[in-house]
Design an enzyme around this catalytic site. Structure first.
Site, mmCIF file in Angstrom:
data_model
loop_
_atom_site.group_PDB
_atom_site.id
_atom_site.type_symbol
_atom_site.label_atom_id
_atom_site.label_comp_id
_atom_site.label_asym_id
_atom_site.label_seq_id
_atom_site.Cartn_x
_atom_site.Cartn_y
_atom_site.Cartn_z
ATOM 1 N N LEU A 90 -21.415 0.998 -3.554
ATOM 2 C CA LEU A 90 -22.873 0.873 -3.014
ATOM 3 C C LEU A 90 -23.273 1.985 -2.115
ATOM 4 O O LEU A 90 -24.364 1.949 -1.539
ATOM 5 C CB LEU A 90 -22.609 -0.522 -1.874
ATOM 6 C CG LEU A 90 -22.603 -1.769 -2.696
ATOM 7 C CD1 LEU A 90 -21.902 -2.822 -1.999
ATOM 8 C CD2 LEU A 90 -23.986 -2.095 -3.382
ATOM 9 N N SER A 141 -13.363 -4.375 0.864
ATOM 10 C CA SER A 141 -14.227 -3.872 -0.324
ATOM 11 C C SER A 141 -15.858 -4.006 0.237
ATOM 12 O O SER A 141 -16.587 -4.555 -0.672
ATOM 13 C CB SER A 141 -14.118 -4.457 -1.604
ATOM 14 O OG SER A 141 -12.684 -3.818 -1.921
ATOM 15 N N GLY A 167 -24.034 4.508 -3.638
ATOM 16 C CA GLY A 167 -24.730 5.191 -4.782
ATOM 17 C C GLY A 167 -24.137 6.437 -5.451
ATOM 18 O O GLY A 167 -24.751 7.148 -6.330
ATOM 19 N N LYS A 168 -22.752 6.681 -4.926
ATOM 20 C CA LYS A 168 -22.660 8.006 -5.564
ATOM 21 C C LYS A 168 -22.126 7.945 -6.844
ATOM 22 O O LYS A 168 -21.735 9.191 -7.551
ATOM 23 C CB LYS A 168 -21.292 8.495 -4.578
ATOM 24 C CG LYS A 168 -19.957 7.575 -4.603
ATOM 25 C CD LYS A 168 -18.911 7.862 -3.441
ATOM 26 C CE LYS A 168 -17.694 7.192 -3.862
ATOM 27 N NZ LYS A 168 -16.888 7.715 -2.797
ATOM 28 N N LEU A 217 -17.912 -1.982 0.770
ATOM 29 C CA LEU A 217 -18.781 -0.919 -0.116
ATOM 30 C C LEU A 217 -18.441 -0.991 -1.584
ATOM 31 O O LEU A 217 -18.942 -0.193 -2.396
ATOM 32 C CB LEU A 217 -18.658 0.469 0.243
ATOM 33 C CG LEU A 217 -19.202 0.568 1.931
ATOM 34 C CD1 LEU A 217 -18.774 2.107 2.289
ATOM 35 C CD2 LEU A 217 -20.655 0.445 1.764
ATOM 36 N N TYR A 263 0.915 -1.252 0.159
ATOM 37 C CA TYR A 263 0.033 -0.008 0.090
ATOM 38 C C TYR A 263 0.857 1.375 0.022
ATOM 39 O O TYR A 263 2.058 1.187 0.370
ATOM 40 C CB TYR A 263 -0.878 0.012 1.323
ATOM 41 C CG TYR A 263 -1.909 -1.065 1.296
ATOM 42 C CD1 TYR A 263 -2.246 -1.683 0.049
ATOM 43 C CD2 TYR A 263 -2.577 -1.180 2.547
ATOM 44 C CE1 TYR A 263 -3.188 -2.651 0.200
ATOM 45 C CE2 TYR A 263 -3.878 -2.119 2.507
ATOM 46 C CZ TYR A 263 -3.947 -2.925 1.341
ATOM 47 O OH TYR A 263 -4.878 -3.963 1.593
ATOM 48 N N GLY A 290 -16.882 2.056 -2.774
ATOM 49 C CA GLY A 290 -17.885 3.053 -2.643
ATOM 50 C C GLY A 290 -18.923 3.008 -3.538
ATOM 51 O O GLY A 290 -19.877 3.812 -3.592
#
Length: 343
Positions: free
Chosen positions: A238, A231, A240-241, A233, A53, A236
């Protein structure tokens, strides 16, 4: 904050784990420290990193995530009240150790590098980031056997990890992006060779990818090798963005088009349905998605990630959310209609 046992290690970890792969790329050192302070104040005791990372992996940023955690740890009163997890990279990234392998020499080199960057004498959980063999991970479906591949034997890998445990550099070991065969093979070798027993499986798990439930979920419960869900989401998605073609400034899928795992036509249709279900019941879509993962009996910890403090606060708030039977039934109905669009 609920806690759950990390396998049979005697270590208890918070049900929410702070993921850190944005530290050093999307987050500065100061922002990383602020996230760590807030998460710990909320009750999170579990922090997950990797030598690779931040993501996307690049030679010029590699190791910054651990270094930011290390500078934060250096300023703390007590190292022992947090559980630090990190990972050793597998084959395929040339800028790490000249091409990483999971053999004895590489694992000793890898842990020493991580400990130096983390400013600590030990890590609580040391994970194999992905297997040192050709198999199904990172969304690959269909197994093709390669009789001629030059993989490091699991016997060598686990024996090297035993050396790290015996040296006091590692408290417990885990696997990541692993298959049912790989987990069971590790468990068998622990019984026959006396090497450490894997304590956890860090694999993807979300409303868009529930493939863990086939094979691995049973192992997680029967063998006490629980899921560390990454993960949750779906990068991200999920929340909705990204619906209706939106690309918020600074968001991961806005910055890098290489991340397409959760952006297929089927994944978008499923996301639209999950977001609509959440809003129908007055729920935040992201919190609903995280609460679903939190509720799974095979889960040890749910690895959240954020680039802003507002996102972090929203993710942490999912800890207090219990989904109704009506919402759970709605989730299952969508899953039956569009199962695992992002394996």
């Amino acid at each position: 904050m609920q806690t759950r046992p990390l396998g049979t290690t005697g270590i208890d970890v918070s049900r929410i784990c702070l993921g850190t792969m944005t530290f050093g790329e999307q987050n500065t050192e100061a922002e990383a420290h602020a996230q760590l302070d807030r998460a710990v104040a909320f009750g999170v005791n579990f922090i997950d990193a990797a030598e690779m990372y931040p993501v996307p992996p690049k030679a010029e940023t590699q190791g910054l995530t651990e270094s930011y955690i290390g500078s934060w740890l250096k300023g703390r009163q007590s190292r022992d009240d947090v559980v630090i997890a990190t990972k050793a990279a597998g084959p395929g990234i040339s800028h790490i150790r000249g091409g990483p392998r999971l053999d004895r020499q590489h694992l000793h080199e890898s842990i020493d590098g991580s400990l130096s960057r983390l400013n600590t004498d030990y890590v609580d959980l040391y994970q194999l980031h992905w297997p040192d063999r050709s198999t199904n991970f990172f969304g690959r479906l269909g197994y093709t056997h390669d009789e001629d591949e030059q993989a490091t034997a699991l016997e060598e890998t686990l024996s090297a990890l035993k050396e790290l445990v015996d040296a006091g550099k590692v408290r417990a070991i885990g696997v990541s992006n692993e298959t049912p065969w790989g987990v069971m093979r590790c468990l068998k070798l622990a019984d026959t060779l006396g090497v450490p027993r894997v304590a956890s499986i860090q694999n993807p798990y979300s409303l868009l990818n529930r493939t863990f439930e086939v094979g691995l979920a049973e192992i997680a419960q029967r063998e006490q090798v629980g899921l560390l869900a990454y993960s949750p989401l779906a990068f991200g998605v999920l929340t909705g963005k990204y619906l209706n073609g939106a690309r918020p400034e600074g968001a991961r899928l806005t910055l890098w088009d290489r991340f397409s795992r959760y952006s297929s036509e089927q994944a978008t249709a499923a996301t639209e349905a999950y977001v609509a279900l959440a809003r129908e019941h007055g729920l935040d879509p992201g919190q609903m998605a995280l609460a679903y993962v939190n509720s799974r009996s095979f889960l040890t910890s749910n690895i959240i990630g954020a680039t802003t403090m507002d996102q972090l606060e929203s993710n942490l708030a999912s800890e207090a959310l219990t989904l109704s039977e009506e919402v759970l039934e709605g989730i299952e109905a969508i899953h039956q209609r569009i199962p695992n669009p992002s394996p």
